[in-house]
Design an enzyme around this catalytic site. Structure first.
Site, PDB file in Angstrom:
ATOM      1  N   LYS A  87     -23.278   3.592 -33.484  1.00 53.65           N
ATOM      2  CA  LYS A  87     -23.476   2.190 -33.865  1.00 53.65           C
ATOM      3  C   LYS A  87     -24.713   1.673 -33.137  1.00 53.65           C
ATOM      4  O   LYS A  87     -24.680   1.454 -31.929  1.00 53.65           O
ATOM      5  CB  LYS A  87     -22.284   1.312 -33.466  1.00 53.65           C
TER       6      LYS A  87
ATOM      7  N   GLU B 276     -24.124   3.610 -19.359  1.00 60.21           N
ATOM      8  CA  GLU B 276     -25.414   3.273 -18.768  1.00 60.21           C
ATOM      9  C   GLU B 276     -25.540   1.772 -18.899  1.00 60.21           C
ATOM     10  O   GLU B 276     -25.819   1.253 -19.981  1.00 60.21           O
ATOM     11  CB  GLU B 276     -26.512   4.031 -19.526  1.00 60.21           C
TER      12      GLU B 276
ATOM     13  N   CYS C 282     -33.479  -1.719 -18.534  1.00 60.49           N
ATOM     14  CA  CYS C 282     -32.426  -1.773 -17.518  1.00 60.49           C
ATOM     15  C   CYS C 282     -32.927  -1.272 -16.168  1.00 60.49           C
ATOM     16  O   CYS C 282     -32.298  -1.528 -15.143  1.00 60.49           O
ATOM     17  CB  CYS C 282     -31.199  -1.003 -17.984  1.00 60.49           C
TER      18      CYS C 282
ATOM     19  N   GLU D 242     -29.200  -9.791 -13.472  1.00 61.58           N
ATOM     20  CA  GLU D 242     -30.272  -9.100 -14.180  1.00 61.58           C
ATOM     21  C   GLU D 242     -31.040 -10.137 -15.002  1.00 61.58           C
ATOM     22  O   GLU D 242     -30.452 -10.868 -15.796  1.00 61.58           O
ATOM     23  CB  GLU D 242     -29.630  -8.044 -15.093  1.00 61.58           C
TER      24      GLU D 242
HETATM   25  P1  ADP Z   1     -27.380  -6.741 -24.798  1.00 60.11           P
HETATM   26  O1  ADP Z   1     -27.113  -7.954 -23.980  1.00 60.11           O
HETATM   27  O2  ADP Z   1     -28.465  -5.881 -24.304  1.00 60.11           O
HETATM   28  O3  ADP Z   1     -27.436  -6.993 -26.276  1.00 60.11           O
HETATM   29  P2  ADP Z   1     -24.772  -5.647 -25.203  1.00 60.11           P
HETATM   30  O4  ADP Z   1     -23.954  -4.903 -24.234  1.00 60.11           O
HETATM   31  O5  ADP Z   1     -24.251  -6.941 -25.721  1.00 60.11           O
HETATM   32  O6  ADP Z   1     -26.163  -5.814 -24.494  1.00 60.11           O
HETATM   33  O7  ADP Z   1     -25.135  -4.749 -26.454  1.00 60.11           O
HETATM   34  C1  ADP Z   1     -25.331  -3.358 -26.414  1.00 60.11           C
HETATM   35  C2  ADP Z   1     -24.644  -2.740 -27.608  1.00 60.11           C
HETATM   36  O8  ADP Z   1     -23.252  -3.016 -27.501  1.00 60.11           O
HETATM   37  C3  ADP Z   1     -25.082  -3.288 -28.960  1.00 60.11           C
HETATM   38  O9  ADP Z   1     -25.084  -2.227 -29.898  1.00 60.11           O
HETATM   39  C4  ADP Z   1     -23.992  -4.284 -29.275  1.00 60.11           C
HETATM   40  O10 ADP Z   1     -23.832  -4.511 -30.658  1.00 60.11           O
HETATM   41  C5  ADP Z   1     -22.785  -3.570 -28.710  1.00 60.11           C
HETATM   42  N1  ADP Z   1     -21.621  -4.422 -28.426  1.00 60.11           N
HETATM   43  C6  ADP Z   1     -21.596  -5.704 -27.994  1.00 60.11           C
HETATM   44  N2  ADP Z   1     -20.326  -6.130 -27.863  1.00 60.11           N
HETATM   45  C7  ADP Z   1     -19.510  -5.109 -28.224  1.00 60.11           C
HETATM   46  C8  ADP Z   1     -18.093  -4.913 -28.313  1.00 60.11           C
HETATM   47  N3  ADP Z   1     -17.239  -5.878 -27.999  1.00 60.11           N
HETATM   48  N4  ADP Z   1     -17.646  -3.701 -28.720  1.00 60.11           N
HETATM   49  C9  ADP Z   1     -18.494  -2.716 -29.049  1.00 60.11           C
HETATM   50  N5  ADP Z   1     -19.833  -2.841 -28.987  1.00 60.11           N
HETATM   51  C10 ADP Z   1     -20.342  -4.003 -28.577  1.00 60.11           C
END
Ligand code: ADP
Length: 488
Positions: free
Chosen positions: A182, A258, A292, A389
């Site tokens: 995803k 990560e 990061c 961060e």
């Molecule tokens: P950022 O703040 O860098 O967007 P996230 O951790 O929100 O960091 O996003 C990183 C990835 O995790 C993206 O692909 C996002 O769609 C996914 N993501 C965010 N929330 C969820 C969740 N509850 N379950 C699974 N994937 C998620």
């Protein structure tokens, strides 16, 4: 269509599941926009849990034959895929700059960096050794073999839309796993172009599916609860990583995480000042501060502090921020308007608490999600810019007196991804490198990453390592076989 490619076949807007391009069961879409100007780029298939399940089942089927192949046969596909990435470097960079915003030179660099993981693991996948273990009994021998962990699910962020994918997909495929990805909803086009090139490289259907979607919890929920998935690998924020780990607990999946960083760059009085300024500059402002392992806190010894700040200011004043496609752009936009607001909230709160703005300090007026490259002084460890961060082009410069104090400041965080320091003193190099609680340490260097090194963090920055010979372990199980009856 706003994006002009040499090979228009690389612009895909459907998801890729089990070797088929698909709109998903409901035919919904979500919009992808250019962060430099808000321009609408594409409508991409918006999938959910049901399609994720379909991709996982396909992965399980496809993996049976794939794992039985020789490592050399799997390697040949990855080598071909690697070559196709390099052949299409310019188009992949165009897609990346359009959806992510980074300047073209950074996008080209990331495509080469992303491709390097395919090549590395094509080679390293042939070196999955086991052990023969002498046992306490004379009639038997112990054997440890390594086997693919099983179906892998991967969730990746928008800041490196290519390389964060290949560094997971390449080791998984190299050892015989299948993987369902995803990608971030902000940057699905780079991921889909990778899938198109995988198909052209001859990767059999089902081994690498790309589930695009805007409902991350739905897709992530299926990935973490489906018992067929044996391993979840994630790059992203610490809160989401913790949530996914919790969700994985019910089916006891293995995880690689990560997560966020809060990297210090410590600059000692005895450092080579120009080298330190150059290193801090690149580390802080690469991808406009959205990596990061970006320097988050510049921690500078008192004797060199004023000179450092002045040289840093002079260098930052030369930046040219703008559209990543413009030839003179050195720094692009932030990913979203929200990112600009979040960065500004951290700067504003520091200023309210007494920080001084040396340069920048405001969102850039006009269209696009731009934030001025910023330097803050008179900052302290209670401020959000020390504790959190920043993920934007903001450099808070903290002051310290002693080596001990610098190490304590560096370690005063729940994060532990990358740390850097500059000194010409050999004893100090060892003391500080061993004294900071981080997964990666750059001594007189901030450009520390490549496919050959173990990338990863400690503490709440995550677990597992990506790249290098260690990166294979995250996709392997160790099986013990007892060969008995040898005296008969
Ligand atoms: P950022 O703040 O860098 O967007 P996230 O951790 O929100 O960091 O996003 C990183 C990835 O995790 C993206 O692909 C996002 O769609 C996914 N993501 C965010 N929330 C969820 C969740 N509850 N379950 C699974 N994937 C998620």
């Amino acid at each position: 269509m706003a994006i002009q490619l040499n090979d228009p076949g690389l612009l895909k807007t459907q998801a890729y599941i089990d070797g088929n391009w698909t709109d998903g069961f409901e035919g919904k879409t979500f919009a992808v926009t250019n962060p430099a100007n808000g321009e609408h780029l594409a409508d991409v298939a918006d999938l959910g849990a049901a399609e994720t399940r379909q991709a996982i089942e396909a992965a399980s089927r496809a993996m049976k034959e794939w794992r039985a192949l020789s490592a050399a046969s799997r390697s040949a596909v990855l080598e071909k895929w690697h070559a196709l990435l390099l052949e299409n470097q310019e188009d992949l960079a165009i897609l990346m700059t359009a959806e992510q915003g980074k300047p073209m030179f950074e996008s080209r660099g990331e495509v080469a960096y992303g491709a390097s993981y395919l090549k590395w693991f094509a080679e390293e996948g042939k070196r999955v050794y086991g052990d023969i273990i002498p046992t306490p009994q004379t009639d038997r021998r112990g054997i440890a073999i390594k086997q693919p962990v099983g179906v892998v699910a991967a969730i990746t962020p928008w800041n490196f839309p290519n390389a964060m994918i290949t560094r997971k997909v390449a080791p998984a495929l190299a050892v015989g796993c299948a993987i369902v990805l995803k990608p971030a909803a902000e940057t699905p086009l780079s991921a889909l172009a990778l899938a198109e090139l995988a198909e052209r490289a001859g990767l059999p259907a089902g081994l690498f599916s790309v589930v695009t979607g805007s409902d991350a919890p739905a897709i992530g929920g299926e990935m973490t609860s489906n018992p067929t998935v044996k391993k979840v690998t994630f790059t992203g924020s610490t809160p989401v990583g913790k949530l996914l780990m919790r969700q994985c607990a019910d089916t006891v999946k293995r995880t690689s995480m990560e997560l966020g960083g809060n990297a210090p760059v410590i600059i000692f009085d005895d450092a080579d000042l120009d080298q330190a300024v150059a290193g801090a500059l690149v580390s802080k402002y690469r991808n406009s501060g959205q990596t990061c392992i970006c320097a988050n806190r510049l921690i500078v010894q008192e004797g060199i502090y004023d000179a450092f700040v002045e040289k840093l200011r002079a260098a930052v004043a030369e930046f040219s921020i703008g559209d990543g496609f413009a030839a003179d752009t050195t720094h692009g936009p932030l990913i979203t308007e929200k990112a600009v607001r979040d960065v500004h909230a951290k700067v504003s709160s520091a200023v309210e608490e007494g920080a001084k703005v040396v340069i920048g300090g405001e969102p850039q007026a006009g269209a696009g999600n731009f934030y001025q490259p910023t330097i803050l002084t008179d900052v302290n460890p209670q401020m959000r810019v020390f504790r959190e961060e920043i993920f934007g082009p903001v450099a808070p410069v903290f002051k310290f007196s002693t080596e001990e104090e610098a190490i304590a400041m560096a370690n005063d965080t729940e994060f532990g991804l990358a740390a850097y320091f500059y000194t010409e003193n050999m004893g100090r190099m060892w003391r500080v490198a061993e004294g900071v609680d981080y997964g990666m340490v750059g001594v007189n260097e901030t450009a520390i990453s490549s496919e050959v090194i173990p990338f990863g963090g400690v503490k709440e920055s995550g677990q597992g390592r990506e790249g290098s010979k260690y990166g294979l372990d995250d996709y392997l199980e160790t099986k013990y076989i007892c060969m008995g009856g040898l005296n008969r």
